[in-house]
Scaffold this motif. Structure first.
Motif, short mmCIF file in Angstrom:
data_model
loop_
_atom_site.label_atom_id
_atom_site.label_comp_id
_atom_site.label_asym_id
_atom_site.label_seq_id
_atom_site.Cartn_x
_atom_site.Cartn_y
_atom_site.Cartn_z
N GLU A 50 -15.47 -23.82 -8.22
CA GLU A 50 -14.48 -23.46 -9.23
C GLU A 50 -13.42 -24.55 -9.29
N PRO A 51 -12.99 -24.92 -10.48
CA PRO A 51 -11.94 -25.94 -10.59
C PRO A 51 -10.63 -25.42 -9.99
N GLU A 52 -9.89 -26.34 -9.40
CA GLU A 52 -8.60 -25.95 -8.81
C GLU A 52 -7.63 -25.61 -9.92
N LYS A 53 -6.87 -24.55 -9.71
CA LYS A 53 -5.89 -24.14 -10.70
C LYS A 53 -4.63 -24.99 -10.53
N LYS A 54 -4.18 -25.52 -11.65
CA LYS A 54 -2.99 -26.36 -11.63
C LYS A 54 -1.75 -25.48 -11.68
N LYS A 55 -0.79 -25.76 -10.83
CA LYS A 55 0.46 -25.00 -10.84
C LYS A 55 1.33 -25.48 -11.98
N MET A 56 1.99 -24.51 -12.63
CA MET A 56 2.86 -24.84 -13.76
C MET A 56 4.24 -25.24 -13.24
N THR A 57 4.81 -26.19 -13.94
CA THR A 57 6.20 -26.55 -13.63
C THR A 57 7.10 -25.51 -14.31
N GLU A 59 9.36 -26.03 -16.51
CA GLU A 59 9.45 -26.33 -17.94
C GLU A 59 8.20 -25.82 -18.68
N GLU A 60 7.03 -26.03 -18.10
CA GLU A 60 5.80 -25.55 -18.72
C GLU A 60 5.78 -24.02 -18.80
N MET A 61 6.27 -23.38 -17.75
CA MET A 61 6.31 -21.93 -17.74
C MET A 61 7.27 -21.40 -18.81
N PHE A 62 8.41 -22.06 -18.98
CA PHE A 62 9.37 -21.66 -20.00
C PHE A 62 8.77 -21.80 -21.40
N LYS A 63 8.04 -22.89 -21.65
CA LYS A 63 7.37 -23.08 -22.94
C LYS A 63 6.33 -21.99 -23.18
N GLN A 64 5.64 -21.61 -22.14
CA GLN A 64 4.62 -20.56 -22.25
C GLN A 64 5.27 -19.21 -22.58
N VAL A 65 6.40 -18.92 -21.95
CA VAL A 65 7.12 -17.68 -22.23
C VAL A 65 7.58 -17.66 -23.69
N LYS A 66 8.07 -18.78 -24.19
CA LYS A 66 8.49 -18.87 -25.59
C LYS A 66 7.30 -18.62 -26.52
#
Length: 79
Positions: A50-57, A59-66
């Motif tokens: 399985e590919p390793e899951k990349k952790k979100m920064t 800033e990336e998490m905030f963009k995802q929430v938006k």
């Protein structure tokens, strides 16, 4: 070759044969099982690659929430 060395070689051969037979049984069992399942798993999942899951920064998490807020019809702006 001494009798002791012969005995060790026989034991080693028997262990290899037992492992080979067990592997054949497992492969046969899995082949029969996979013929009967509805959703076939991906080869990477079966092989454990399985590919390793990349952790979100942050800033990336905030963009995802938006994005999710807008997607689900949120009216409040996330600050």
């Amino acid at each position: 070759m001494t009798p002791h060395e012969l005995n060790l070689n026989i034991q080693d051969f028997n262990e290899k044969q037992r492992a080979l037979n067990e592997e054949k049984i497992v492969l046969t069992y899995l082949g029969a099982y996979w013929q009967r399942i509805n959703k076939f798993p991906s080869l990477n999942k079966v092989l454990g690659k399985e590919p390793e899951k990349k952790k979100m920064t942050d800033e990336e998490m905030f963009k995802q929430v938006k994005r999710l807020n807008a997607l689900f019809g949120g009216t409040e702006e996330v600050k």
